[in-house]
Design an enzyme around this catalytic site. Sequence first.
Site, mmCIF file in Angstrom:
data_model
loop_
_atom_site.group_PDB
_atom_site.id
_atom_site.type_symbol
_atom_site.label_atom_id
_atom_site.label_comp_id
_atom_site.label_asym_id
_atom_site.label_seq_id
_atom_site.Cartn_x
_atom_site.Cartn_y
_atom_site.Cartn_z
ATOM 1 N N CYS A 93 0.841 -1.211 0.000
ATOM 2 C CA CYS A 93 0.000 0.000 0.000
ATOM 3 C C CYS A 93 0.871 1.254 0.000
ATOM 4 C CB CYS A 93 -0.956 0.101 1.177
ATOM 5 S SG CYS A 93 -2.154 -1.243 1.274
ATOM 6 N N ASN B 121 -0.061 -1.731 5.583
ATOM 7 C CA ASN B 121 0.622 -2.900 6.116
ATOM 8 C C ASN B 121 1.994 -2.531 6.692
ATOM 9 O OD1 ASN B 121 0.837 -5.625 6.726
ATOM 10 N ND2 ASN B 121 1.729 -6.155 4.757
#
Length: 329
Positions: free
Chosen positions: A2, A82
């Site tokens: 991400c 994450n």
Amino acid sequence: MCTGLALETKDGLHLFGRNMDIEYSFNQSIIFIPRNFKCVNKSNKKELTTKYAVLGMGTIFDDYPTFADGMNEKGLGCAGLNFPVYVSYSKEDIEGKTNIPVYNFLLWVLANFSSVEEVKEALKNANIVDIPISENIPNTTLHWMISDITGKSIVVEQTKEKLNVFDNNIGVLTNSPTFDWHVANLNQYVGLRYNQVPEFKLGDQSLTALGQGTGLVGLPGDFTPASRFIRVAFLRDAMIKNDKDSIDLIEFFHILNNVAMVRGSTRTVEEKSDLTQYTSCMCLEKGIYYYNTYENNQINAIDMNKENLDGNEIKTYKYNKTLSINHVN
């Protein structure tokens, strides 16, 4: 994986959003929660009542909303990305602390606070606890980027040492290592430039660039967190702001598209394809949530202010992944 991004338009509006890079769908949809709404987790009986209305991308598990990213009516935005290897949640509540289950952190932020400064103050006594939303669903390893309408951004990371809150003047977040490592790593790219490199005399030989872009030779092009951080940081800085907010909105999507993952290009050890499921962009002042998906590049928009902020129920909008083509003949 991400990538998160925050930037300010020429007119002083603040855009905040992310790429969601993941190898699976999590049954996501756009969720709207009105202010003064009580959310009750049926599994552990924990409750949260929203002070402010919230809009964002997430999923509803057993009537309880959890968010991947979103904003509230006051223009505070938050995204969870994450953060493997380095994250270390508390195993249990600590007496005298504000104990926040991991799955609830993003909603806790958006439901209760109106600014980054308010969040920073509250985090001085916070403890992020490894309590799952259900016994069958373990928590994700996360850190968070939080931004508001003043242009301030912070990064929140809980490691073995402590709960760290970093001021984020870069306006970018990816994944591991820790945020301060990524900032220090920027120094390795001090020689990059946006302008074309001029002709160079090598002894008696004249060297001339064969194409545009020589100033950014060395800008990393792979999909690792470190490389995506560098690439987005420089593209964000290079962006030429426009008099039209709609153009800056498009620029936001173009920047994140530069680090978007194509199916098959980034494979896990299980041979699953990590790909950019969606890209979101929130205008924090206007309360509009924009997004497009891997299957549908068309930008969708949901306006929080068109909803009843004092309503009495959660509202969801279908995640749009149906290809839309504008046929011109």
